[in-house]
Design a protein around this motif. Structure first.
Motif, PDB file in Angstrom:
ATOM      1  N   SER A  37       0.847  -1.190   0.000  1.00  0.00           N
ATOM      2  CA  SER A  37       0.000   0.000   0.000  1.00  0.00           C
ATOM      3  C   SER A  37       0.880   1.237   0.000  1.00  0.00           C
ATOM      4  O   SER A  37       1.861   1.331   0.727  1.00  0.00           O
ATOM      5  CB  SER A  37      -0.921  -0.004   1.218  1.00  0.00           C
ATOM      6  OG  SER A  37      -0.158   0.066   2.390  1.00  0.00           O
ATOM      7  N   ARG A  55      -0.497   0.278  -9.724  1.00  0.00           N
ATOM      8  CA  ARG A  55      -1.396  -0.059  -8.624  1.00  0.00           C
ATOM      9  C   ARG A  55      -2.877   0.044  -9.010  1.00  0.00           C
ATOM     10  O   ARG A  55      -3.713  -0.630  -8.412  1.00  0.00           O
ATOM     11  CB  ARG A  55      -1.161   0.883  -7.438  1.00  0.00           C
ATOM     12  CG  ARG A  55       0.213   0.811  -6.827  1.00  0.00           C
ATOM     13  CD  ARG A  55       0.316  -0.321  -5.835  1.00  0.00           C
ATOM     14  NE  ARG A  55       1.647  -0.322  -5.226  1.00  0.00           N
ATOM     15  CZ  ARG A  55       2.697  -0.932  -5.756  1.00  0.00           C
ATOM     16  NH1 ARG A  55       2.573  -1.599  -6.893  1.00  0.00           N
ATOM     17  NH2 ARG A  55       3.876  -0.879  -5.175  1.00  0.00           N
ATOM     18  N   ASP A  61       9.244  -2.411  -4.981  1.00  0.00           N
ATOM     19  CA  ASP A  61       7.846  -2.055  -4.727  1.00  0.00           C
ATOM     20  C   ASP A  61       7.675  -1.455  -3.344  1.00  0.00           C
ATOM     21  O   ASP A  61       7.035  -0.418  -3.164  1.00  0.00           O
ATOM     22  CB  ASP A  61       6.965  -3.322  -4.832  1.00  0.00           C
ATOM     23  CG  ASP A  61       6.242  -3.391  -6.169  1.00  0.00           C
ATOM     24  OD1 ASP A  61       5.888  -2.332  -6.710  1.00  0.00           O
ATOM     25  OD2 ASP A  61       6.036  -4.506  -6.665  1.00  0.00           O
ATOM     26  N   ASP A  75       6.561   2.306  -2.395  1.00  0.00           N
ATOM     27  CA  ASP A  75       5.327   2.463  -1.625  1.00  0.00           C
ATOM     28  C   ASP A  75       5.529   3.371  -0.416  1.00  0.00           C
ATOM     29  O   ASP A  75       4.591   3.986   0.062  1.00  0.00           O
ATOM     30  CB  ASP A  75       4.835   1.093  -1.146  1.00  0.00           C
ATOM     31  CG  ASP A  75       3.839   0.485  -2.111  1.00  0.00           C
ATOM     32  OD1 ASP A  75       3.321   1.220  -2.974  1.00  0.00           O
ATOM     33  OD2 ASP A  75       3.570  -0.719  -2.001  1.00  0.00           O
TER      34      ASP A  75
END
Length: 491
Positions: free
Chosen positions: A2, A58, A345, A349
């Motif tokens: 996220s 995303r 990633d 993030d």
RNA sequence: GGCCCGGUGGCAGAGUGGCCAUGCAGCGGACUGCAAAUCCGCGUACGUCGGUUCGAUUCCGGCCCGGGCCUCCA
């Protein structure tokens, strides 16, 4: 997985939760097209390009809007100074901007609205602001009434009184309050102007972004970006205009990149350290400096200040050499569909931690160098390429990277010219001119390598070393391995 | 003056309440006819003074230094 972003509005990192995950909108303030873009302008281009790539990874539909400001007092002044029609200046400069940032491998935005094509929307918004009592007309001007907006100052965290105390506010006789700012102003006959309910005029600086983001992304947008210097007054005023006109929140996440300095000093024309992207790209045309500039920018977290120095650029190029070396050594490994490395990633993030992502790329390159079986090599190579792609790097042909492509100089208004030769990776206005070296032709290099290998065959190492030295003088480095000799141009 | 960021090893630059950043440069080694590349190994880093803590570079406070904004500015 996220995404967390630092939100200037909250002065804290917070999880990014789009209003509608199926439609994510991002608006970034683009250039005012009156002159070549400088390397400071390149920073938001690159930073928000990475954010755009990440968002696209995303979310299924991301709309990236970056405007072009083509009506502005600086444009008028530059056109006059150049003795050039305004439309010609803005067209030429916008084209140069596109060419320059294309060299930085920045994806084009989905929408690139121009201020002059949205005058109607601006007028409509100004009318609403007047109707709602947030703006007033005075002597042909329309001004936003700061006092009418109780929330004014929430983005930049300053009160109206503090602004006045700064005492640098323009006090104009038509202002009810010194803090009020212009939405619309009269225009002289020889300057661009549009008919409006308040006479022929042109818009103030801030209203265009409010009007264009509303048109292309709606009243409430997910992300609004730009340089920190825009927080006040530009973005503060955008918030005021949009929220007072719409009665809805304007931008949910405000993302601002830090400033770029040159050799420790603020870049300015008066200091003589003003570097355009175009000039920066000429520093070492044979070595694709667009990618070097990109890695340089991503080597520092986007909110930190970054200092443009020769050494920093050399280090960026060294990093790329390492990545491309690993790829070159795995050249015969078939490319497979690759997965972005989880560490990359995760780093992105976390508020776009590109330096940490670059660290992961270095780890991948090291693992690739050490890999002994084909399947590991293929997997790591693919991962390195996929991870690099998310950062907008490692897209070049490996041999082209090392052998130095002969590139066309970035187009100028009068056309393009071919630039040969790799200059030193010089930095600074004073040293930009010196890239006069001429490449040794590849055929000649190959011929000398063949001659040297023949010498090596007959154990004539003195001759072999002589040829190595000849090539070294031309900046050519030889590497003997597995019975073959490869070469590259040294930095 | 007000608001906001920072100060990490030779350089750049992440990060963390106790163990590794990473890259460049440097040193030693392997490999090489010589190199280069690569691999292996090597560096008592966290502005300063206090506080909290079993323990702080990391949290809190003071101080020092640097940067940005305060209606030109990415």
């Amino acid at each position: 997985m996220s995404l967390v972003l630092y939100n200037t509005l909250k002065r804290a990192k917070e999880p990014f939760v789009p209003r509608d995950p199926k439609h994510v909108g991002m608006y970034v303030c683009g250039p005012t097209v009156y002159d070549f873009a400088h390397i400071g302008n390149a920073r938001p281009v690159i930073v928000f390009d990475v954010l755009y790539r990440l968002l696209k990874r995303r979310y299924p539909n991301v709309i990236y809007v970056r405007n072009i400001t083509d009506v502005d007092d600086k444009i008028n002044a530059a056109a006059k100074a150049n003795n050039e029609p305004i439309a010609a200046l803005t067209a030429r400069t916008a084209q140069a901007f596109h060419a320059d940032i294309g060299e930085l491998n920045a994806l084009p935005p989905d929408v690139e609205p121009r201020a002059t094509e949205h005058i109607g929307e601006m007028i409509a918004m100004i009318r609403i602001l007047i109707e709602r009592g947030h703006a007033y007309e005075a002597q042909g001007h329309v001004l936003f009434s700061v006092a009418s907006d109780a929330d004014y100052g929430k983005l930049s965290n300053r009160s109206r009184d503090e602004m006045i105390a700064g005492a640098r506010v323009e006090i104009a006789p038509y202002k009810k309050d010194p803090a009020d700012f212009v939405l619309w102003k009269p225009s002289a006959p020889d300057l661009p102007g549009w008919e409006s309910p308040w006479g022929r005029g042109r818009p103030g600086w801030h209203i265009e972004c409010s009007a264009m983001s509303k048109k292309h992304l709606g009243q409430t947008i997910d992300i609004h970006g730009g340089g920190v210097d825009l927080v006040f007054p530009h973005h503060e005023n955008e918030v005021a205009q949009s929220e007072c006109a719409h009665g809805a929140p304007f931008a949910r996440y405000w993302v601002h990149n830090g400033f770029l300095s040159v050799n420790g000093e603020k870049m300015s024309k008066s200091l003589g350290n003003f570097i355009t992207i175009r000039d920066a790209l000429k520093l070492a045309p044979g070595l694709a400096p667009g990618e070097v500039i990109r890695v340089f920018m991503l080597g520092t977290h986007y909110r930190q200040p970054i200092d443009w120095t020769e050494d920093a650029l050399k280090q960026a190029r060294s990093s790329l050499d390492r990545f491309y070396t690993a790829l070159r050594n795995a050249a015969d490994v078939p490319a497979v569909a690759g997965a972005v490395d989880p560490e990359v990633d995760a780093a992105l993030d976390d508020d776009l931690n590109t330096p940490l992502a670059l660290q992961a790329l270095h780890r991948l390159a090291g693992d690739l160098n050490k890999a002994t079986n084909v399947s590991d090599c293929a997997r790591l190579k693919a991962s390195l390429l996929a991870s690099g792609d998310l950062l907008g790097i490692l897209k070049q042909d490996v041999e082209a990277w090392f052998k130095g492509r002969i590139v066309a100089a970035v187009g100028t208004a009068s056309g393009t010219s071919t630039v040969k030769g790799v200059g030193a990776l010089a930095v600074g206005a004073a040293t930009i001119s010196g890239s006069g070296a001429v490449f040794m032709e590849e055929g000649e290099i190959e011929r000398l390598i063949d001659a040297r290998n023949a010498a090596r065959q007959r154990k004539d190492f003195a001759e072999a070393d002589r040829i190595r030295a000849v090539l070294a003088e031309q900046g050519i480095v030889l590497e003997d391995k597995a019975g073959t000799t490869t070469w590259r141009r040294a930095g």
